[in-house]
Design a protein around this motif. Structure first.
Motif, short mmCIF file in Angstrom:
data_model
loop_
_atom_site.label_atom_id
_atom_site.label_comp_id
_atom_site.label_asym_id
_atom_site.label_seq_id
_atom_site.Cartn_x
_atom_site.Cartn_y
_atom_site.Cartn_z
N UNK A 68 0.69 -1.80 0.22
CA UNK A 68 -0.03 0.41 -0.47
C UNK A 68 0.96 1.04 -0.24
N UNK A 69 1.87 1.10 -1.31
CA UNK A 69 3.35 2.57 -0.34
C UNK A 69 2.05 3.37 -2.61
N UNK A 70 2.47 4.68 -1.45
CA UNK A 70 2.49 5.25 -2.94
C UNK A 70 3.60 6.51 -2.63
N UNK A 71 4.57 6.27 -3.97
CA UNK A 71 5.55 6.87 -4.37
C UNK A 71 5.22 8.80 -5.30
N UNK A 96 5.52 18.57 -17.09
CA UNK A 96 5.68 18.29 -15.21
C UNK A 96 7.38 18.20 -14.56
N UNK A 97 7.30 17.15 -14.43
CA UNK A 97 8.69 16.35 -14.03
C UNK A 97 8.13 15.73 -12.85
N UNK A 98 6.87 15.33 -12.24
CA UNK A 98 6.57 15.47 -11.45
C UNK A 98 5.18 14.37 -11.36
N UNK A 99 5.07 13.18 -10.37
CA UNK A 99 4.73 12.06 -10.82
C UNK A 99 4.19 11.68 -9.67
N UNK A 100 3.49 10.45 -9.59
CA UNK A 100 2.70 10.01 -8.60
C UNK A 100 2.27 8.87 -9.04
N UNK A 101 3.01 7.91 -8.11
CA UNK A 101 2.49 6.47 -8.70
C UNK A 101 1.85 5.67 -7.48
N UNK A 102 1.01 3.87 -7.25
CA UNK A 102 0.73 3.70 -6.21
C UNK A 102 0.76 2.00 -6.71
N UNK A 103 1.58 1.97 -5.75
CA UNK A 103 1.82 -0.28 -6.23
C UNK A 103 0.71 -1.30 -5.51
N UNK A 104 0.91 -2.35 -6.27
CA UNK A 104 -0.04 -2.73 -7.05
C UNK A 104 -0.25 -3.48 -5.26
N UNK A 105 -1.53 -3.60 -5.05
CA UNK A 105 -2.47 -3.96 -3.53
C UNK A 105 -2.53 -5.92 -3.89
N UNK A 106 -1.54 -6.68 -5.04
CA UNK A 106 -1.82 -7.76 -4.46
C UNK A 106 -0.06 -8.45 -4.55
N UNK A 107 0.03 -7.24 -5.54
CA UNK A 107 1.95 -7.73 -6.09
C UNK A 107 2.74 -6.79 -5.14
N UNK A 108 2.79 -5.24 -4.95
CA UNK A 108 2.98 -4.62 -4.49
C UNK A 108 4.19 -3.99 -5.29
N UNK A 109 3.88 -4.79 -6.67
CA UNK A 109 5.20 -3.56 -7.83
C UNK A 109 3.79 -2.54 -7.90
N UNK A 110 5.06 -1.35 -8.73
CA UNK A 110 5.15 -0.20 -9.01
C UNK A 110 5.56 0.13 -9.92
#
Length: 206
Positions: A68-71, A96-110
């Protein structure tokens, strides 16, 4: 007579709760709240430079993925300029040079797509190697963690980078360098972030 000031007590710290994704990345969490979410397009269609993909996983002290990570990521364009009035120069329209991504709730991959940044001029006129800046939050993390990702194919630039050279031990520097591979003709950089343990990623106090 001077007025006596009453100072409030410091607010207790708290980790990011289970609803952080709804507020910061609602579409990825399954909620159609905004017509266009911030942070989905980092480089834009007009950015010059090499198109790349960055992927990884945040791992806890036992080596298990945190799901459940947000980067958030900040980067310069291919010329080494940030999308900011004091960013060093002009950037392309839509960059923009800026972004936001969250991990997959099942695998943790982003993962996310962007362009490879150029070298950036740092303080005192010292050039920094191409890199991405990350800010990481999740349940169990009291204060957001700041780190950087460098590129394995920028060996000479990495060797001269003033921030990497602040890290005394070479094996600790290696935790900030992403490995490059090719997939369907696109460079893919793997950057796993380890929160604890022998190979803990270097985090910065900013």
């Amino acid at each position: 007579m001077p007025q006596k000031l009453d100072y409030l007590r410091e607010t207790a710290s708290q980790t990011a709760g289970p609803y952080v994704h709804i507020g910061l990345a609602p579409k990825d969490a399954g909620f159609e709240i905004y017509g266009q979410e911030l942070g989905k397009d980092i480089a834009g269609p007009n950015a010059a430079g090499e198109r790349i993909r960055v992927e990884g996983c945040v791992l806890d002290g036992m080596g298990s993925p945190v799901r459940d990570v947000l980067l958030e990521v900040w980067q310069a364009n291919a010329a080494g300029h940030y999308a900011h009035p004091e960013g060093g120069g002009a950037v392309e329209d839509g960059f923009r040079g800026w972004g936001r991504v969250i991990s997959d709730f099942e695998t943790g991959e982003w993962g996310f797509d962007t362009i490879k940044p150029g070298a950036v001029m740092g303080r005192g006129g010292r050039q920094m190697a191409p890199h991405l800046n990350f800010w990481i939050v999740s349940r169990g993390i009291n204060i957001g963690l700041n780190t950087r990702m460098y590129f394995t194919d920028e060996e000479s630039a990495n060797a001269a980078d003033p921030v990497l050279n602040l890290i005394e031990w070479e094996h600790r520097r290696a935790t900030l360098i992403a490995a490059r591979a090719m997939r369907d003709g696109i460079p893919v950089y793997r950057f796993d972030i380890r929160l604890q343990g022998d190979d803990e990623t270097v985090f910065f106090d900013i």
